[in-house]
Design a protein around this motif. Structure first.
Motif, PDB file in Angstrom:
ATOM      1  N   ARG A 145       0.826  -1.204   0.000  1.00 41.14           N
ATOM      2  CA  ARG A 145       0.000   0.000   0.000  1.00 41.14           C
ATOM      3  C   ARG A 145       0.858   1.251   0.000  1.00 41.14           C
ATOM      4  O   ARG A 145       0.588   2.210  -0.726  1.00 41.14           O
ATOM      5  CB  ARG A 145      -0.923   0.008   1.218  1.00 41.14           C
ATOM      6  N   SER A 146       1.938   1.250   0.788  1.00 37.12           N
ATOM      7  CA  SER A 146       2.788   2.438   0.846  1.00 37.12           C
ATOM      8  C   SER A 146       3.576   2.641  -0.449  1.00 37.12           C
ATOM      9  O   SER A 146       3.957   3.759  -0.762  1.00 37.12           O
ATOM     10  CB  SER A 146       3.736   2.355   2.039  1.00 37.12           C
ATOM     11  N   MET A 147       3.789   1.562  -1.208  1.00 35.41           N
ATOM     12  CA  MET A 147       4.468   1.680  -2.494  1.00 35.41           C
ATOM     13  C   MET A 147       3.500   2.048  -3.614  1.00 35.41           C
ATOM     14  O   MET A 147       3.922   2.354  -4.724  1.00 35.41           O
ATOM     15  CB  MET A 147       5.174   0.361  -2.846  1.00 35.41           C
ATOM     16  N   GLY A 148       2.208   2.009  -3.343  1.00 32.99           N
ATOM     17  CA  GLY A 148       1.216   2.328  -4.350  1.00 32.99           C
ATOM     18  C   GLY A 148       0.860   1.157  -5.240  1.00 32.99           C
ATOM     19  O   GLY A 148       0.329   1.341  -6.338  1.00 32.99           O
ATOM     20  N   LEU A 149       1.122  -0.055  -4.784  1.00 33.48           N
ATOM     21  CA  LEU A 149       0.840  -1.243  -5.585  1.00 33.48           C
ATOM     22  C   LEU A 149      -0.558  -1.799  -5.366  1.00 33.48           C
ATOM     23  O   LEU A 149      -1.021  -2.612  -6.160  1.00 33.48           O
ATOM     24  CB  LEU A 149       1.880  -2.330  -5.297  1.00 33.48           C
ATOM     25  N   LEU A 150      -1.220  -1.394  -4.294  1.00 34.68           N
ATOM     26  CA  LEU A 150      -2.589  -1.851  -4.045  1.00 34.68           C
ATOM     27  C   LEU A 150      -3.570  -0.792  -4.534  1.00 34.68           C
ATOM     28  O   LEU A 150      -3.429   0.384  -4.207  1.00 34.68           O
ATOM     29  CB  LEU A 150      -2.815  -2.108  -2.551  1.00 34.68           C
TER      30      LEU A 150
END
Length: 172
Positions: A145-150
């Motif tokens: 989530r913090s990497m923007g993958l979700l």
């Protein structure tokens, strides 16, 4: 010229026979010669020890969480091959652990268990193991989530949104 040491001749050799015994060593096989009574553990105490070891094994995934969190912190929040590899490992490990859970806990099963690989042996330890692996999975999903993958934002789902019909406006 190499000399071979034959262990079978050590007892008869006068060179080695006069050496003192190591501290705590006793030649006698009886427990009375050593001054201490050797007690054989009862099956109940052995099973209790196995249960303690099973609980230690069950919380092992939680013990590795600080190191994994540090690795995630050091990998950064960008999408690079290193951070993707760490996140992939973090997401895959709980599923591999849970797939082999009964095999892993079979060595800790009590001696009275009919089937050591059954799901209902060491239930409490297995539940703790599942919770600890769920924590590991949650840390991996948090990193995704913090990497923007979700896809959690509304902008991530715009391709699936349908537009309504535009209202017709007639000017007369």
């Amino acid at each position: 010229m190499s000399k071979n040491l034959e262990y079978s001749t050590l007892q008869s050799s006068s060179k080695w026979r006069n050496l003192p015994l190591p501290p705590g060593f006793s030649r006698s096989t009886s427990s009375k010669g050593a001054g201490k009574a050797v007690t054989v553990p009862s099956p109940e105490s052995y099973n209790a020890l196995k249960e303690k070891r099973a609980l230690d094994f069950a919380i092992a995934p939680a013990k590795s969480l600080p190191m994994q969190a540090f690795m995630l912190y050091m990998s950064g929040s960008g999408v690079q091959i290193f951070s993707i590899g760490i996140v992939f490992m973090l997401l895959l490990t709980p599923f591999k652990n849970l797939a082999g859970m009964n095999e892993a806990f079979a060595q800790f099963a009590p001696s009275t268990a009919a089937n050591p690989k059954a799901l209902l042996t060491l239930v409490m330890q297995k539940l703790v193991y599942v919770v600890c692996n769920a924590l590991t999975l949650a840390v991996g999903l948090w990193k995704c989530r913090s990497m923007g993958l979700l896809p959690l934002g509304t902008g991530d789902w715009l391709a699936f949104e349908t537009r309504g019909l535009a209202p017709e406006l007639t000017l007369l």
